[in-house]
Write a protein that holds these residues in place. Structure first.
Motif, PDB file in Angstrom:
ATOM      1  N   ASP A 219       5.474  14.969  13.359  1.00 21.48           N
ATOM      2  CA  ASP A 219       6.136  14.960  12.102  1.00 21.48           C
ATOM      3  C   ASP A 219       7.317  13.896  12.015  1.00 21.48           C
ATOM      4  OD1 ASP A 219       6.745  15.571   9.316  1.00 21.48           O
ATOM      5  OD2 ASP A 219       7.999  17.193   9.895  1.00 21.48           O
TER       6      ASP A 219
ATOM      7  N   ARG B 273       0.731  -1.311  -0.061  1.00 19.02           N
ATOM      8  CA  ARG B 273       0.024  -0.077  -0.129  1.00 19.02           C
ATOM      9  C   ARG B 273       0.921   1.319   0.021  1.00 19.02           C
ATOM     10  NH1 ARG B 273      -2.893  -3.437   3.751  1.00 19.02           N
ATOM     11  NH2 ARG B 273      -1.852  -2.056   5.469  1.00 19.02           N
TER      12      ARG B 273
ATOM     13  N   VAL C 225      16.496   7.641  11.827  1.00 17.59           N
ATOM     14  CA  VAL C 225      15.507   7.469  12.730  1.00 17.59           C
ATOM     15  C   VAL C 225      15.794   6.872  13.938  1.00 17.59           C
ATOM     16  CG1 VAL C 225      13.015   6.974  13.311  1.00 17.59           C
ATOM     17  CG2 VAL C 225      13.894   7.443  11.052  1.00 17.59           C
TER      18      VAL C 225
ATOM     19  N   PRO D  99       8.253  10.485  10.201  1.00 15.06           N
ATOM     20  CA  PRO D  99       7.990   9.606   8.742  1.00 15.06           C
ATOM     21  C   PRO D  99       7.264   8.292   9.204  1.00 15.06           C
ATOM     22  CG  PRO D  99      10.598   9.800   9.530  1.00 15.06           C
ATOM     23  CD  PRO D  99       9.749  10.725  10.384  1.00 15.06           C
ATOM     24  N   ILE D 100       7.437   7.632  10.313  1.00 16.32           N
ATOM     25  CA  ILE D 100       6.657   6.534  10.449  1.00 16.32           C
ATOM     26  C   ILE D 100       5.105   6.729  10.573  1.00 16.32           C
ATOM     27  CG2 ILE D 100       6.216   4.586  11.872  1.00 16.32           C
ATOM     28  CD1 ILE D 100       9.358   4.741  12.483  1.00 16.32           C
TER      29      ILE D 100
ATOM     30  N   LYS E 248       3.879   7.534   7.160  1.00 26.44           N
ATOM     31  CA  LYS E 248       3.777   6.418   6.372  1.00 26.44           C
ATOM     32  C   LYS E 248       2.571   5.455   6.507  1.00 26.44           C
ATOM     33  CE  LYS E 248       4.898   2.416   6.691  1.00 26.44           C
ATOM     34  NZ  LYS E 248       5.332   1.361   7.610  1.00 26.44           N
TER      35      LYS E 248
ATOM     36  N   VAL F  17      16.468  -2.199   7.766  1.00 20.96           N
ATOM     37  CA  VAL F  17      16.483  -1.055   6.911  1.00 20.96           C
ATOM     38  C   VAL F  17      16.189   0.277   7.389  1.00 20.96           C
ATOM     39  CG1 VAL F  17      15.694   0.227   4.732  1.00 20.96           C
ATOM     40  CG2 VAL F  17      16.230  -2.249   4.800  1.00 20.96           C
ATOM     41  N   LEU F  18      15.217   0.250   8.262  1.00 18.38           N
ATOM     42  CA  LEU F  18      14.729   1.302   9.213  1.00 18.38           C
ATOM     43  C   LEU F  18      15.906   1.536  10.411  1.00 18.38           C
ATOM     44  CD1 LEU F  18      11.983   2.627   8.721  1.00 18.38           C
ATOM     45  CD2 LEU F  18      11.195   1.279  10.591  1.00 18.38           C
TER      46      LEU F  18
ATOM     47  N   SER G 228      18.809   3.889   9.100  1.00 17.17           N
ATOM     48  CA  SER G 228      18.428   5.110   8.873  1.00 17.17           C
ATOM     49  C   SER G 228      18.730   5.981  10.209  1.00 17.17           C
ATOM     50  CB  SER G 228      17.139   5.216   8.291  1.00 17.17           C
ATOM     51  OG  SER G 228      16.133   5.323   9.576  1.00 17.17           O
TER      52      SER G 228
ATOM     53  N   THR H 118      11.585  -5.417   7.004  1.00 16.46           N
ATOM     54  CA  THR H 118      11.788  -3.857   6.728  1.00 16.46           C
ATOM     55  C   THR H 118      12.633  -3.133   7.845  1.00 16.46           C
ATOM     56  OG1 THR H 118       9.823  -3.588   7.604  1.00 16.46           O
ATOM     57  CG2 THR H 118      10.186  -3.584   5.042  1.00 16.46           C
TER      58      THR H 118
ATOM     59  N   VAL I 190      -0.622   6.852   5.925  1.00 14.71           N
ATOM     60  CA  VAL I 190      -1.118   6.869   4.456  1.00 14.71           C
ATOM     61  C   VAL I 190      -1.527   5.621   4.212  1.00 14.71           C
ATOM     62  CG1 VAL I 190      -0.048   6.838   2.204  1.00 14.71           C
ATOM     63  CG2 VAL I 190       0.426   8.934   3.414  1.00 14.71           C
ATOM     64  N   SER I 191      -0.542   4.602   4.677  1.00 16.52           N
ATOM     65  CA  SER I 191      -1.015   3.049   4.222  1.00 16.52           C
ATOM     66  C   SER I 191      -2.324   2.716   4.903  1.00 16.52           C
ATOM     67  CB  SER I 191       0.126   2.262   4.118  1.00 16.52           C
ATOM     68  OG  SER I 191       0.683   2.243   5.728  1.00 16.52           O
TER      69      SER I 191
ATOM     70  N   PHE J 201       9.555   8.033   1.935  1.00 17.02           N
ATOM     71  CA  PHE J 201       9.344   7.820   3.207  1.00 17.02           C
ATOM     72  C   PHE J 201      10.759   7.497   3.820  1.00 17.02           C
ATOM     73  CE2 PHE J 201       9.579   3.859   6.094  1.00 17.02           C
ATOM     74  CZ  PHE J 201       9.133   4.502   7.085  1.00 17.02           C
TER      75      PHE J 201
ATOM     76  N   ARG K 283      -5.626   3.714   3.269  1.00 11.98           N
ATOM     77  CA  ARG K 283      -5.752   3.127   2.033  1.00 11.98           C
ATOM     78  C   ARG K 283      -6.336   1.707   1.999  1.00 11.98           C
ATOM     79  NH1 ARG K 283      -0.432   4.820  -1.220  1.00 11.98           N
ATOM     80  NH2 ARG K 283      -1.305   6.957  -1.014  1.00 11.98           N
ATOM     81  N   THR K 284      -6.468   1.319   3.221  1.00  9.66           N
ATOM     82  CA  THR K 284      -7.034  -0.116   3.235  1.00  9.66           C
ATOM     83  C   THR K 284      -8.451   0.172   3.102  1.00  9.66           C
ATOM     84  OG1 THR K 284      -7.242  -0.232   5.474  1.00  9.66           O
ATOM     85  CG2 THR K 284      -5.298  -1.311   4.302  1.00  9.66           C
TER      86      THR K 284
ATOM     87  N   ALA L   5      12.678  10.798   4.080  1.00  8.01           N
ATOM     88  CA  ALA L   5      12.204  11.346   5.428  1.00  8.01           C
ATOM     89  C   ALA L   5      13.140  10.649   6.703  1.00  8.01           C
ATOM     90  CB  ALA L   5      10.829  11.070   5.970  1.00  8.01           C
ATOM     91  N   CYS L   6      13.304   9.417   6.701  1.00  6.14           N
ATOM     92  CA  CYS L   6      13.869   8.600   7.651  1.00  6.14           C
ATOM     93  C   CYS L   6      15.415   8.983   7.801  1.00  6.14           C
ATOM     94  CB  CYS L   6      13.844   7.210   7.645  1.00  6.14           C
ATOM     95  SG  CYS L   6      12.051   6.418   7.761  1.00  6.14           S
ATOM     96  N   HIS L   7      15.799   9.395   6.516  1.00  7.78           N
ATOM     97  CA  HIS L   7      17.299   9.712   6.792  1.00  7.78           C
ATOM     98  C   HIS L   7      17.531  11.429   6.878  1.00  7.78           C
ATOM     99  CE1 HIS L   7      19.588   5.986   5.849  1.00  7.78           C
ATOM    100  NE2 HIS L   7      18.524   5.575   5.296  1.00  7.78           N
TER     101      HIS L   7
ATOM    102  N   GLU M 174       7.327  -5.312  11.178  1.00  5.69           N
ATOM    103  CA  GLU M 174       8.287  -4.677  10.425  1.00  5.69           C
ATOM    104  C   GLU M 174       9.575  -5.928  10.397  1.00  5.69           C
ATOM    105  OE1 GLU M 174       9.142  -1.562   9.056  1.00  5.69           O
ATOM    106  OE2 GLU M 174       7.528  -0.822   9.547  1.00  5.69           O
TER     107      GLU M 174
END
Ligand SMILES: Nc1ncnc2c1ncn2[C@@H]1O[C@H](COP(=O)(O)OP(=O)(O)OP(=O)(O)O)[C@@H](O)[C@H]1O
Ligand SMILES: [Mg+2]
Lengths: 312, 324
Positions: free
Chosen positions: B12, A88, B112, B14-15, B18, B106-107, B110, B103, B21-22, A97, B25-26, A100-102, B98
């Motif tokens: 504000d 999604r 965060v 990012p998570i 995100k 990868v987070l 970053s 994922t 938004v997702s 995304f 959308r469901t 933003a995380c970076h 996650e």
């Protein structure tokens, strides 16, 4: 740019890294080659600050990974061997995304995403849900994701695994492009031919130890001027083969040993005198049926020696 | 920097963006919201009808305020139940999901921070729950118009619900960080929710029963009126607090110091000598306890998640930290 010094790591009793050392100067593409379970992913995860070594040092851009992980994270772009994508989200949102995380400022995120999609040739998939992309596209998107903060160093763990030949070629082209952009790239694989034309530096890892590392030409010279020997035993029982393999590994100048059902393959450097090696074996009561030299090139030599020989 | 600015910056994340938004959308988000509202509406409506029928038969007259307060209470209890079922479901997959989706690493490479990830997950899962509570407000307001409930009761009943949602969300995120699998995290989250909503009630009832048989059913005497010597555990039960808010029994609640005595030593024989100070009503205890649980779980989750990254071994020089 990347320096790894006598790295050690165990998971419980399982020793993953015994002694791993190599260095990658700025702007080079380092091929990190080794069979399954050699310790490539473990090393890369340590460099990516996701796992702490038990011993040894690792630095990226001169920054010690275990002392200053946050700074290292800003320097590296990491692409894991396996990674998922969110459902999604579109490709564009996916990249925004992570931008933003970076910590990429809001107003620049959309542009960064657009530029990266162009770079990995996914512009037409910008508004497509990421989980519907093909494997090759996801892999390219993953590479783009590793680039959102414009890192100087890229750690790519088997970026071409699971890709068809065409996608592999595209991936290689992409990595060449990144090299032209001045990035220092570490790229792991279990197949050397895959990396041979791409890499400027190369390191072979096997069983948690480095077999060789250095500039491509140098390693090629060393390995191809070094020789491979074929040793056939009179009584090739399993224990005897293992015993001989252990003896050979301890012998100075022996680079690698690969026990096979009916003979042993041994890579040696130029210092090794055949007679000395043979008499050393005979001294240890090894009955040798034949002792000969095999010819070969870099990729053949090393791949056969680092191929999965750990049936034991 | 002002507190509000800090708070807005915290949103504000990012998570949060995100996930927002997702999630939106469901098809599930609107369906669940619709279902939620219709269920609460149905409960309120049914209660009104039944109540009107019963009162008409028995007394022949209808007291709007009694009916209003009953329907309001029915809806509030039902909402609290629904929230305690939703909050774990929304949060239990936060971190383990996650990990399962591969994922998380990868987070973690970053910028965060671990706190940013946990906070983002908490805000994202709570935002939806709070949205549900918010959309149900007009329904409550409609029943409120019948009278029988004063504005402070209205407010406190919603506050208890929100606090419970946040507490349960934070507990679920903690389980989600602790366990590799979302399934385990979900099971533990529901077990925690059950413990909070039902376990505390059962335990305190049992405690009270043993105290009564031991002849220690003495009451806490404060200002003349008698307060049952309730185990402090009762105060943590959101249903109990909600009940006490909507149908105050006129008990004199213990003061803070008495409450702490009660909490630490349990109801003693002979009751308590009244000690002055602020009075602790059950909802105070509930809201504060949920808040503390949320803070503790968040800290624990951040700590767990930090362990998945390399932590600086020696301090070399201060590293520029990302804004939280
Ligand atoms: N989390 C872990 N727990 C236990 N053992 C592990 C863990 N990660 C790696 N190992 C072990 O460490 C060794 C090296 O594994 P690693 O994943 O680094 O190999 P690799 O070179 O990346 O292999 P591949 O080509 O299959 O990806 C293996 O023997 C593996 O079993
Ligand atoms: Mg690997």
């Amino acid at each position: 740019m990347i320096a790894v010094d006598h790295l050690q790591k165990s998971f419980g009793r399982q020793v993953a890294l015994e002694d791993v050392s190599f260095a990658v100067p700025k702007g080079e593409v380092f091929g990190f080659v080794g069979p399954n379970g050699a310790g490539k992913t473990t090393t890369i995860r340590i460099l990516a600050t996701l796992s702490a070594p038990d011993g040894g040092d690792a630095t990226v851009g001169g920054v010690p990974v275990s002392e200053n992980p946050a700074e290292v994270r800003a320097l590296i772009g990491y692409m894991p061997d396996f990674f998922g994508v969110y459902d999604r989200l579109t490709s564009g949102e996916y990249l925004e995304f992570y931008a933003a995380c970076h910590g990429v400022p809001r107003r620049r995120r959309a542009r960064v995403a657009q530029e990266l999609l162009e770079l990995v040739d996914l512009t037409d998939r910008r508004d497509v849900a990421v989980d519907t992309l093909s494997r090759g596209m996801k892999q390219r998107l993953g590479l783009a994701r590793a680039l959102v903060h414009d890192p100087q160093v890229l750690l790519l763990d088997e970026p071409a695994s699971g890709l068809d030949p065409r996608a592999r070629v595209e991936m290689k082209e992409l990595i060449r492009e990144l090299r032209r952009m001045g990035k220092t790239i570490l790229i792991s694989s279990h197949i050397l031919p895959e990396l041979e034309q791409l890499c400027t530096w190369v390191g072979f890892i096997d069983g948690g130890k480095m077999a060789a590392a250095g500039p491509m030409e140098e390693v090629r010279d060393r390995v191809t001027t070094g020789r491979r020997l074929r040793i056939e035993l009179a009584q090739p029982s399993e224990e005897e083969t293992e015993r001989v393999a252990a003896l050979l590994r301890d012998h100075p100048g022996v680079l690698a040993v690969r026990p096979l059902p009916d003979h042993l393959e041994v890579a040696v450097n130029d210092e090794v005198e055949d007679e000395q090696l043979l008499s050393a074996l005979v001294e240890k009561k090894v009955r040798v049926r034949s002792f000969s030299q095999i010819a070969g090139d870099l990729s053949e030599a090393f791949m056969r020696l680092t191929e999965d020989h750990r049936g034991s | 920097m002002s507190v509000t600015r800090r708070f807005l910056q915290g949103l504000d994340n990012p998570i949060v963006v995100k996930e927002g938004v997702s999630r939106m959308r469901t098809w599930r988000a609107p369906v669940v919201a619709t279902l939620y509202l219709s269920l609460i509406g149905a409960v309120g409506y049914a209660w009104l009808n039944v109540d009107i029928g019963v009162t008409q038969q028995s007394i022949g007259a209808v007291s709007a305020s009694a009916i209003g307060s009953h329907a309001f209470a029915a809806m509030a209890f039902f909402q609290l139940t629904l929230i305690s079922l939703f909050a774990p479901a929304l949060a239990a997959g936060a971190v383990s999901g996650e990990r399962e989706r591969q994922t998380l690493d990868v987070l973690l490479v970053s910028r965060v921070s671990a706190f940013g990830i946990i906070w983002g997950k908490l805000v994202a899962s709570m935002a939806y729950t709070l949205l549900l509570i918010l959309t149900a407000l007009p329904l409550f307001a409609a029943v409120f118009l019948f009278g029988g409930i004063d504005p402070s009761q209205f407010f406190v009943s919603q506050l208890i619900t929100v606090a419970t949602a946040i507490g349960l969300g934070a507990i679920s995120i903690f389980w989600s960080t602790l366990f590799k699998r979302s399934l385990a995290a979900t099971v533990m989250s529901y077990a925690s929710a059950f413990g909070l909503m039902v376990g505390t009630a059962v335990l305190s009832t049992m405690l009270m029963a043993t105290q009564f048989t031991a002849g220690r059913g003495t009451l806490i005497a404060t200002t003349g009126a008698q307060t049952p010597g309730l185990p402090a555990l009762w105060y943590l039960n959101p249903f109990f607090s909600l009940y006490e808010v909507l149908f105050p029994q006129g008990y004199a609640w213990p003061t803070l110091r008495t409450f702490l005595q009660l909490l630490i030593f349990g109801p003693g024989a002979g009751g308590y000598t009244p000690i002055g100070g602020p009075v602790v009503e059950p909802w105070h205890a509930t809201v504060v306890a949920e808040g503390l649980v949320a803070v503790a779980c968040t800290i624990a989750s951040v700590w767990l998640l930090r362990g998945r990254r390399t932590r600086p071994r020696r301090r070399v020089e201060p590293v520029a930290q990302e804004p939280a």
